[in-house]
Motif scaffolding. Sequence first.
Motif, PDB file in Angstrom:
ATOM      1  N   ILE A  34       0.862  -1.204   0.000  1.00 46.73           N
ATOM      2  CA  ILE A  34       0.000   0.000   0.000  1.00 46.73           C
ATOM      3  C   ILE A  34       0.895   1.251   0.000  1.00 46.73           C
ATOM      4  N   LEU A  35       1.935   1.235   0.830  1.00 45.11           N
ATOM      5  CA  LEU A  35       2.830   2.399   0.893  1.00 45.11           C
ATOM      6  C   LEU A  35       3.584   2.588  -0.420  1.00 45.11           C
ATOM      7  N   ARG A  36       4.071   1.481  -0.996  1.00 39.57           N
ATOM      8  CA  ARG A  36       4.826   1.616  -2.259  1.00 39.57           C
ATOM      9  C   ARG A  36       3.936   2.127  -3.388  1.00 39.57           C
ATOM     10  N   LEU A  58      10.437   2.662  10.381  1.00 40.60           N
ATOM     11  CA  LEU A  58       8.991   2.458  10.372  1.00 40.60           C
ATOM     12  C   LEU A  58       8.253   3.774  10.158  1.00 40.60           C
ATOM     13  N   VAL A  59       7.200   3.704   9.365  1.00 44.46           N
ATOM     14  CA  VAL A  59       6.281   4.843   9.192  1.00 44.46           C
ATOM     15  C   VAL A  59       5.524   4.994  10.530  1.00 44.46           C
ATOM     16  N   PRO A  60       5.279   6.233  10.998  1.00 42.48           N
ATOM     17  CA  PRO A  60       4.661   6.407  12.320  1.00 42.48           C
ATOM     18  C   PRO A  60       3.327   5.662  12.478  1.00 42.48           C
ATOM     19  N   VAL A  63      -0.136   7.075  11.187  1.00 42.96           N
ATOM     20  CA  VAL A  63      -0.336   6.962   9.728  1.00 42.96           C
ATOM     21  C   VAL A  63      -0.753   5.532   9.381  1.00 42.96           C
ATOM     22  N   MET A  64      -0.026   4.555   9.945  1.00 40.27           N
ATOM     23  CA  MET A  64      -0.286   3.155   9.602  1.00 40.27           C
ATOM     24  C   MET A  64      -1.658   2.697  10.091  1.00 40.27           C
ATOM     25  N   ILE A  65      -2.050   3.174  11.261  1.00 41.69           N
ATOM     26  CA  ILE A  65      -3.334   2.752  11.822  1.00 41.69           C
ATOM     27  C   ILE A  65      -4.483   3.305  10.961  1.00 41.69           C
ATOM     28  N   GLY A  85       2.848  -7.697   7.171  1.00 43.10           N
ATOM     29  CA  GLY A  85       3.601  -6.466   7.452  1.00 43.10           C
ATOM     30  C   GLY A  85       2.906  -5.537   8.427  1.00 43.10           C
ATOM     31  N   PHE A  86       1.832  -5.953   9.015  1.00 42.28           N
ATOM     32  CA  PHE A  86       1.106  -5.201  10.041  1.00 42.28           C
ATOM     33  C   PHE A  86       0.524  -6.210  11.012  1.00 42.28           C
ATOM     34  N   PRO A  87       0.568  -5.974  12.331  1.00 42.53           N
ATOM     35  CA  PRO A  87       1.208  -4.864  13.033  1.00 42.53           C
ATOM     36  C   PRO A  87       2.725  -5.063  13.153  1.00 42.53           C
ATOM     37  N   GLY A  91       1.944  -0.729  19.725  1.00 38.29           N
ATOM     38  CA  GLY A  91       0.882   0.269  19.535  1.00 38.29           C
ATOM     39  C   GLY A  91      -0.024  -0.124  18.374  1.00 38.29           C
ATOM     40  N   GLN A  92       0.568  -0.614  17.291  1.00 40.79           N
ATOM     41  CA  GLN A  92      -0.238  -1.047  16.136  1.00 40.79           C
ATOM     42  C   GLN A  92      -1.081  -2.275  16.497  1.00 40.79           C
ATOM     43  N   ALA A  93      -0.497  -3.198  17.289  1.00 41.49           N
ATOM     44  CA  ALA A  93      -1.232  -4.419  17.648  1.00 41.49           C
ATOM     45  C   ALA A  93      -2.459  -4.064  18.486  1.00 41.49           C
ATOM     46  N   GLU A 161      14.261  -0.284  -3.499  1.00 44.52           N
ATOM     47  CA  GLU A 161      15.268   0.606  -2.928  1.00 44.52           C
ATOM     48  C   GLU A 161      15.734   0.103  -1.542  1.00 44.52           C
ATOM     49  N   ASP A 162      14.762  -0.367  -0.753  1.00 47.65           N
ATOM     50  CA  ASP A 162      15.101  -0.768   0.625  1.00 47.65           C
ATOM     51  C   ASP A 162      15.630  -2.199   0.708  1.00 47.65           C
ATOM     52  N   ASP A 163      15.831  -2.882  -0.424  1.00 46.88           N
ATOM     53  CA  ASP A 163      16.465  -4.201  -0.406  1.00 46.88           C
ATOM     54  C   ASP A 163      17.978  -4.115  -0.615  1.00 46.88           C
TER      55      ASP A 163
HETATM   56  P1  AMP Z   1       7.468  -4.457   3.778  1.00 45.54           P
HETATM   57  O1  AMP Z   1       7.103  -4.493   2.341  1.00 45.54           O
HETATM   58  O2  AMP Z   1       6.439  -5.099   4.681  1.00 45.54           O
HETATM   59  O3  AMP Z   1       8.860  -4.975   4.060  1.00 45.54           O
HETATM   60  O4  AMP Z   1       7.465  -2.900   4.197  1.00 45.54           O
HETATM   61  C1  AMP Z   1       8.375  -2.004   3.595  1.00 45.54           C
HETATM   62  C2  AMP Z   1       8.536  -0.757   4.432  1.00 45.54           C
HETATM   63  O5  AMP Z   1       7.268  -0.099   4.561  1.00 45.54           O
HETATM   64  C3  AMP Z   1       8.985  -0.989   5.880  1.00 45.54           C
HETATM   65  O6  AMP Z   1      10.401  -1.119   5.986  1.00 45.54           O
HETATM   66  C4  AMP Z   1       8.472   0.278   6.548  1.00 45.54           C
HETATM   67  O7  AMP Z   1       9.278   1.396   6.228  1.00 45.54           O
HETATM   68  C5  AMP Z   1       7.127   0.478   5.861  1.00 45.54           C
HETATM   69  N1  AMP Z   1       6.032  -0.256   6.561  1.00 45.54           N
HETATM   70  C6  AMP Z   1       5.294  -1.278   6.078  1.00 45.54           C
HETATM   71  N2  AMP Z   1       4.400  -1.699   6.985  1.00 45.54           N
HETATM   72  C7  AMP Z   1       4.582  -0.928   8.074  1.00 45.54           C
HETATM   73  C8  AMP Z   1       3.989  -0.870   9.366  1.00 45.54           C
HETATM   74  N3  AMP Z   1       3.019  -1.733   9.733  1.00 45.54           N
HETATM   75  N4  AMP Z   1       4.440   0.070  10.235  1.00 45.54           N
HETATM   76  C9  AMP Z   1       5.407   0.952   9.894  1.00 45.54           C
HETATM   77  N5  AMP Z   1       6.021   0.941   8.702  1.00 45.54           N
HETATM   78  C10 AMP Z   1       5.627   0.018   7.795  1.00 45.54           C
END
Ligand code: AMP
Length: 218
Positions: A34-36, A58-60, A63-65, A85-87, A91-93, A161-163
């Motif tokens: 969703i974020l990507r 981590l995104v705050p 925002v995630m909630i 990837g959640f929680p 706090g998210q849980a 990018e983050d890999d």
């Molecule tokens: P993922 O694809 O699950 O590895 O997520 C990639 C990146 O998205 C993570 O390294 C975080 O920066 C952000 N992200 C995804 N899910 C969460 C979450 N539940 N809480 C905070 N950041 C998240």
Amino acid sequence: MNLIFLGPPGAGKGTQAQLLQQREGIPQVSTGDILRAAMAAKTPLGQEAALYVDRGELVPDDVMIGIINERLNQPDAQRGFVLDGFPRTLGQARALDRVLGATGRHIDLVLYFDVADDVIIRRLTGRRVCRSAAHIYHEELSPPRISGRCDIDGSELFQREDDREETVRRRLEVYHRETEPLVDFYRRRGLFEPVRNGDIESVYRQLVEIIKARAGSR
Ligand code: AMP
């Protein structure tokens, strides 16, 4: 069933959630995807998220909630979902319990993918994903039939990018500090089931067995 896939980045959560979606029709809810998507579309959310995602932070929580509340209240998530990837924080849980409780729902099972850090680093630095739907491959361990192209939809494969290695190391540190405490949180509630590491199909078979056993005992 309402499922959580818990475990470090690169443990196989996304691969297995995609298989469950394809084969059993249980929607995959991946907060990373969703974020990507928001980042690629350069929406305000995407621009904010990129500040964290690209650095492996981590995104705050607030925002995630907000994102998860909206997503889990969509019609397709009413008959079950896999959270991938959640929680990622306590706090998210706790917020997840509130979001589900508001519509009389709860989590049925937390599947835990435990994979050692050195294996994760190898997996993530070789991971490639497709542009159109984030289908997952690995340069050596699970290559596509045609190099650089998705088997499922033919779109181009790229490296997230983050890999990249330094970011992967950062993501693992964040995982151990922020997310690992959720193991005890869910174990105490009797929702916790470990999944043994293995190849893609053997992990999938275990998952289906665990899920069916739990569904049968309800
Ligand atoms: P993922 O694809 O699950 O590895 O997520 C990639 C990146 O998205 C993570 O390294 C975080 O920066 C952000 N992200 C995804 N899910 C969460 C979450 N539940 N809480 C905070 N950041 C998240």
